[in-house]
Design a protein around this motif. Structure first.
Motif, short mmCIF file in Angstrom:
data_model
loop_
_atom_site.label_atom_id
_atom_site.label_comp_id
_atom_site.label_asym_id
_atom_site.label_seq_id
_atom_site.Cartn_x
_atom_site.Cartn_y
_atom_site.Cartn_z
N ALA A 278 24.00 -41.94 21.02
CA ALA A 278 22.87 -41.89 20.09
C ALA A 278 21.69 -42.53 20.79
O ALA A 278 21.85 -43.56 21.47
N ALA A 279 20.54 -41.94 20.65
CA ALA A 279 19.34 -42.48 21.28
C ALA A 279 18.66 -43.46 20.33
O ALA A 279 19.08 -43.68 19.19
N SER A 280 17.56 -44.04 20.81
CA SER A 280 16.89 -45.11 20.06
C SER A 280 16.09 -44.62 18.87
O SER A 280 15.78 -45.37 17.96
N GLY A 281 15.71 -43.34 18.88
CA GLY A 281 14.79 -42.83 17.87
C GLY A 281 13.35 -42.91 18.30
O GLY A 281 12.45 -42.43 17.60
N LEU A 282 13.08 -43.49 19.46
CA LEU A 282 11.71 -43.53 20.00
C LEU A 282 11.43 -42.23 20.74
O LEU A 282 12.25 -41.80 21.56
N PRO A 283 10.31 -41.57 20.46
CA PRO A 283 10.06 -40.26 21.06
C PRO A 283 9.82 -40.34 22.57
O PRO A 283 9.34 -41.34 23.08
N THR A 284 10.18 -39.27 23.23
CA THR A 284 9.88 -39.11 24.65
C THR A 284 8.48 -38.50 24.80
O THR A 284 7.86 -38.09 23.81
N GLY A 285 8.03 -38.38 26.04
CA GLY A 285 6.73 -37.76 26.28
C GLY A 285 6.69 -36.30 25.88
O GLY A 285 5.62 -35.73 25.67
N PHE A 329 15.06 -43.82 25.00
CA PHE A 329 14.14 -42.92 24.32
C PHE A 329 14.89 -41.65 23.95
O PHE A 329 15.79 -41.21 24.66
N GLY A 330 14.53 -41.06 22.81
CA GLY A 330 15.16 -39.84 22.36
C GLY A 330 15.24 -39.79 20.85
O GLY A 330 15.51 -40.81 20.20
#
Length: 353
Positions: A278-285, A329-330
């Motif tokens: 599971a990713a952090s929920g912070l968007p990538t570029g 990130f993701g």
């Protein structure tokens, strides 16, 4: 047990400092938005889409004829097989992994036969208690479009008949692959995203003779936690207009059987090789400034909270059969799942066949 962590620069470090605050906010948001596998403004890999190297494979079942898409291993072996599961909006023409990613081709190049079941919108790949209906009224209108609660009384898959996906995957399809293509019935892999990730663990927990490896990306691995059933209710309403109560009565044996947090001891006892991400929920570029990104952030935060809870549960059981992957990130989107699958393939390859 291994946890994959990637080197962080100053921006990533600052983001991680605020992880707890963002996660709490994300979980609160996620309980208010539908839990669907959104494509959050990302661009799929260039080779994604209909793959002419794959072929349709129809199998009769208690649900009628069901299509899967098969991509053969590059070296022609029949021993190494993986089932690739879709998310909640699974369409009826192709599996999302074929539509949105080049992962099936990467698996074939790794000499793995790829089985892509098609359909099963909102099904959790489970054997349901009953056809989906509301207030005793079965769906009988135009077929579901896959968007919005307005489809609650529409027709479509799982409404005029009862979903029986677990039986299909572990009996009908498994036997047809062996009988018609010579595929190995044992030590297969299975992985999926979101709904499909949760289902992959369920299949491995109860069918260890078939699955020696299971992967869950952004899965909901603690579905009996407070608020989760209602979050799933909203998600299934939005993804085709399905009723969670038709899938499994609240808090009964059938519901608990589907909860990875509850059946975790099976996975330890079976020594199933697991890849949990599971990713952090912070968007990538690559995640655009739009509502899909906002929803994807919230959904991934909820998946992350579920996954961390599952990790603690497995640790209390002394599990040593899991790799955890937590990208800094993701969001809940195909670019995240594509990258995770590529990271997972070597481990999958080493633990099937």
């Amino acid at each position: 047990m291994r946890t994959l962590r990637r080197k962080r620069g100053p921006v990533q470090t600052a983001a991680r400092r605020s992880w707890v605050r963002r996660l709490a906010a994300g979980v609160s948001m996620a309980l208010l938005v539908p839990m669907t596998a959104v494509v959050a403004g990302t661009t799929a890999p260039a080779a994604a889409g209909f793959n002419p190297a794959a072929f349709d494979f129809w199998v009769d079942s208690g649900m009628g004829p069901i299509k899967s898409r098969i991509l053969r291993a590059a070296d022609g072996n029949t021993n190494r097989v993986v089932y690739v599961l879709d998310g909640m909006r699974a369409p009826e023409h192709l599996n999302g992994w074929e539509i949105e990613t080049d992962v099936p081709n990467a698996l074939a190049r790794a000499n793995i036969n790829v089985v892509m079941p098609v359909g099963g919108m909102s099904s959790f790949y489970a054997d349901w208690n009953a056809p989906s209906e509301f207030f005793g009224i079965p769906g009988n209108g135009p077929a579901n479009s896959g968007s919005g609660a307005g489809n609650a009384l529409s027709g479509g898959p799982g409404k005029s008949y009862r979903y029986q996906w677990e039986t299909f995957l572990t009996s009908d399809l498994r036997n047809a692959l062996a009988d018609r293509l010579g595929f190995n019935r044992h030590r297969n892999g299975v992985f999926g995203l979101s709904m499909g990730g949760s289902a992959a663990l369920t299949l491995a927990a109860y069918h260890p003779d078939q699955f020696s490896f299971a992967g869950a990306y952004s899965g909901y691995l603690n579905i009996s936690a407070p608020g989760m059933r209602e979050a799933i209710r909203l998600a299934m309403l939005d993804a085709g207009g399905y009723n969670v109560d038709s899938m499994a009565p609240p808090w009964g044996p059938q519901w608990l059987r589907m909860d990875p947090f509850v059946f975790a001891p099976n996975l330890v006892a079976n020594n199933t090789r697991l890849w949990i991400a599971a990713a952090s929920g912070l968007p990538t570029g690559g995640d655009g400034p739009n509502m899909n990104t906002v929803n994807g952030m919230a959904l991934e935060a909820l998946a992350l909270a579920n996954t961390r809870s599952f990790e603690v549960r497995m640790a209390t059981l002394g599990a040593r059969n899991v790799t955890y992957s937590y990208p800094p990130f993701g969001i809940h989107a195909w670019n995240n799942w594509n990258d995770e699958a590529l990271r997972m393939i070597p481990d999958l390859s080493n633990n099937i066949g």
